[in-house]
Design a protein around this motif. Structure first.
Motif, PDB file in Angstrom:
ATOM      1  N   ILE A  14      43.131  36.747  49.002  1.00  0.00           N
ATOM      2  CA  ILE A  14      42.891  36.535  47.580  1.00  0.00           C
ATOM      3  C   ILE A  14      43.888  37.372  46.785  1.00  0.00           C
ATOM      4  N   ALA A  15      44.229  36.928  45.577  1.00  0.00           N
ATOM      5  CA  ALA A  15      45.169  37.684  44.757  1.00  0.00           C
ATOM      6  C   ALA A  15      44.878  37.471  43.285  1.00  0.00           C
ATOM      7  N   ILE A  16      45.386  38.397  42.489  1.00  0.00           N
ATOM      8  CA  ILE A  16      45.211  38.318  41.044  1.00  0.00           C
ATOM      9  C   ILE A  16      46.516  38.729  40.385  1.00  0.00           C
ATOM     10  N   SER A  17      46.871  38.027  39.323  1.00  0.00           N
ATOM     11  CA  SER A  17      48.115  38.334  38.634  1.00  0.00           C
ATOM     12  C   SER A  17      47.998  39.649  37.862  1.00  0.00           C
ATOM     13  N   TRP A  18      49.135  40.157  37.421  1.00  0.00           N
ATOM     14  CA  TRP A  18      49.170  41.458  36.749  1.00  0.00           C
ATOM     15  C   TRP A  18      48.273  41.495  35.521  1.00  0.00           C
ATOM     16  N   SER A  19      48.157  40.359  34.831  1.00  0.00           N
ATOM     17  CA  SER A  19      47.357  40.314  33.617  1.00  0.00           C
ATOM     18  C   SER A  19      45.892  40.026  33.900  1.00  0.00           C
ATOM     19  N   GLY A  20      45.626  39.577  35.109  1.00  0.00           N
ATOM     20  CA  GLY A  20      44.278  39.139  35.426  1.00  0.00           C
ATOM     21  C   GLY A  20      44.016  37.690  35.037  1.00  0.00           C
ATOM     22  N   GLY A  21      45.025  37.043  34.502  1.00  0.00           N
ATOM     23  CA  GLY A  21      44.829  35.696  34.013  1.00  0.00           C
ATOM     24  C   GLY A  21      44.844  34.613  35.074  1.00  0.00           C
ATOM     25  N   SER A  22      45.390  34.936  36.237  1.00  0.00           N
ATOM     26  CA  SER A  22      45.446  33.959  37.319  1.00  0.00           C
ATOM     27  C   SER A  22      44.919  34.573  38.604  1.00  0.00           C
ATOM     28  N   THR A  23      44.193  33.761  39.343  1.00  0.00           N
ATOM     29  CA  THR A  23      43.674  34.198  40.642  1.00  0.00           C
ATOM     30  C   THR A  23      43.980  33.148  41.691  1.00  0.00           C
ATOM     31  N   TYR A  24      44.083  33.580  42.912  1.00  0.00           N
ATOM     32  CA  TYR A  24      44.475  32.721  44.020  1.00  0.00           C
ATOM     33  C   TYR A  24      43.557  33.022  45.200  1.00  0.00           C
ATOM     34  N   TYR A  25      43.111  31.964  45.861  1.00  0.00           N
ATOM     35  CA  TYR A  25      42.137  32.133  46.926  1.00  0.00           C
ATOM     36  C   TYR A  25      42.578  31.386  48.189  1.00  0.00           C
ATOM     37  N   ALA A  26      42.322  31.982  49.328  1.00  0.00           N
ATOM     38  CA  ALA A  26      42.438  31.239  50.577  1.00  0.00           C
ATOM     39  C   ALA A  26      41.257  30.273  50.646  1.00  0.00           C
ATOM     40  N   ASP A  27      41.482  29.120  51.233  1.00  0.00           N
ATOM     41  CA  ASP A  27      40.405  28.121  51.313  1.00  0.00           C
ATOM     42  C   ASP A  27      39.164  28.682  51.997  1.00  0.00           C
ATOM     43  N   SER A  28      39.377  29.560  52.946  1.00  0.00           N
ATOM     44  CA  SER A  28      38.262  30.079  53.746  1.00  0.00           C
ATOM     45  C   SER A  28      37.313  30.975  52.945  1.00  0.00           C
ATOM     46  N   VAL A  29      37.751  31.442  51.778  1.00  0.00           N
ATOM     47  CA  VAL A  29      36.897  32.359  51.009  1.00  0.00           C
ATOM     48  C   VAL A  29      36.498  31.798  49.645  1.00  0.00           C
ATOM     49  N   LYS A  30      36.974  30.633  49.315  1.00  0.00           N
ATOM     50  CA  LYS A  30      36.616  30.039  48.019  1.00  0.00           C
ATOM     51  C   LYS A  30      35.117  29.878  47.891  1.00  0.00           C
ATOM     52  N   GLY A  31      34.611  30.267  46.727  1.00  0.00           N
ATOM     53  CA  GLY A  31      33.180  30.165  46.477  1.00  0.00           C
ATOM     54  C   GLY A  31      32.382  31.343  46.998  1.00  0.00           C
ATOM     55  N   ARG A  32      33.028  32.219  47.772  1.00  0.00           N
ATOM     56  CA  ARG A  32      32.331  33.386  48.335  1.00  0.00           C
ATOM     57  C   ARG A  32      32.928  34.709  47.874  1.00  0.00           C
ATOM     58  N   PHE A  33      34.236  34.768  47.747  1.00  0.00           N
ATOM     59  CA  PHE A  33      34.934  35.996  47.364  1.00  0.00           C
ATOM     60  C   PHE A  33      35.472  35.866  45.951  1.00  0.00           C
ATOM     61  N   THR A  34      35.459  36.971  45.241  1.00  0.00           N
ATOM     62  CA  THR A  34      36.105  37.019  43.930  1.00  0.00           C
ATOM     63  C   THR A  34      36.915  38.306  43.808  1.00  0.00           C
ATOM     64  N   LEU A  46      37.390  43.601  45.284  1.00  0.00           N
ATOM     65  CA  LEU A  46      37.155  42.381  46.046  1.00  0.00           C
ATOM     66  C   LEU A  46      35.658  42.296  46.311  1.00  0.00           C
ATOM     67  N   GLN A  47      35.016  41.362  45.645  1.00  0.00           N
ATOM     68  CA  GLN A  47      33.587  41.130  45.858  1.00  0.00           C
ATOM     69  C   GLN A  47      33.437  40.048  46.915  1.00  0.00           C
ATOM     70  N   MET A  48      32.753  40.385  47.986  1.00  0.00           N
ATOM     71  CA  MET A  48      32.597  39.458  49.106  1.00  0.00           C
ATOM     72  C   MET A  48      31.112  39.136  49.272  1.00  0.00           C
ATOM     73  N   ASN A  49      30.778  37.894  49.086  1.00  0.00           N
ATOM     74  CA  ASN A  49      29.396  37.432  49.240  1.00  0.00           C
ATOM     75  C   ASN A  49      29.307  36.428  50.378  1.00  0.00           C
ATOM     76  N   SER A  50      28.092  36.191  50.830  1.00  0.00           N
ATOM     77  CA  SER A  50      27.849  35.220  51.897  1.00  0.00           C
ATOM     78  C   SER A  50      28.782  35.458  53.073  1.00  0.00           C
ATOM     79  N   LEU A  51      28.859  36.694  53.483  1.00  0.00           N
ATOM     80  CA  LEU A  51      29.794  37.062  54.548  1.00  0.00           C
ATOM     81  C   LEU A  51      29.433  36.400  55.863  1.00  0.00           C
ATOM     82  N   LYS A  52      30.477  36.087  56.624  1.00  0.00           N
ATOM     83  CA  LYS A  52      30.345  35.435  57.917  1.00  0.00           C
ATOM     84  C   LYS A  52      30.979  36.321  58.991  1.00  0.00           C
ATOM     85  N   PRO A  53      30.550  36.167  60.233  1.00  0.00           N
ATOM     86  CA  PRO A  53      31.175  36.960  61.304  1.00  0.00           C
ATOM     87  C   PRO A  53      32.701  36.784  61.354  1.00  0.00           C
TER      88      PRO A  53
END
Length: 124
Positions: free
Chosen positions: A49-69, A81-88
């Motif tokens: 996951i990544a965030i731009s310098w301004s915080g205006g853009s974020t980028y997610y790996a498909d494997s963490v979309k909807g779970r990580f912010t 990095l907030q990680m929810n619904s963690l998986k093994p």
């Protein structure tokens, strides 16, 4: 020069949550794009996951979309990095990284500064 220090890793059961923090030194934190990568044993380091310098853009790996912010507080020189619904399969060492300039934000080679990593273990 930027120094990055991660914290917040640990052991959690599947379905649980963790919040990682990455504290940066220096007065130019707000000019850096920030990213999180992870590396599991025997595997290559991968983008999370990544965030731009301004915080205006974020980028997610498909494997963490909807779970990580990801979020950042430039006043505190910290990215979260907030990680929810963690998986093994989320078990890995998580690294915080900082970059400036061009390049693909999801690729490790575009990041100049790296933290030492923090272990996240998700039990089933």
């Amino acid at each position: 020069q930027v120094q990055l220090v991660e914290s917040g890793g640990g052991l959690v059961q599947a379905g649980g949550s963790l919040r990682l923090s990455c504290a940066a030194s220096g007065r130019t934190f707000s000019t850096y794009d920030m990213g999180w990568f992870r590396q599991a044993p025997g595997k290559e380091r991968e983008f999370v996951i990544a965030i731009s310098w301004s915080g205006g853009s974020t980028y997610y790996a498909d494997s963490v979309k909807g779970r990580f912010t990801i979020s950042r507080d430039n006043a505190k020189n910290t990215v979260y990095l907030q990680m929810n619904s963690l998986k093994p399969e989320d078990t890995a060492v998580y690294y915080c990284a900082a970059r400036v300039g061009t390049g693909i934000i999801t690729t490790a080679r575009s990041y100049r500064y790296w933290g030492q990593g923090t272990q996240v273990t998700v039990s089933s």
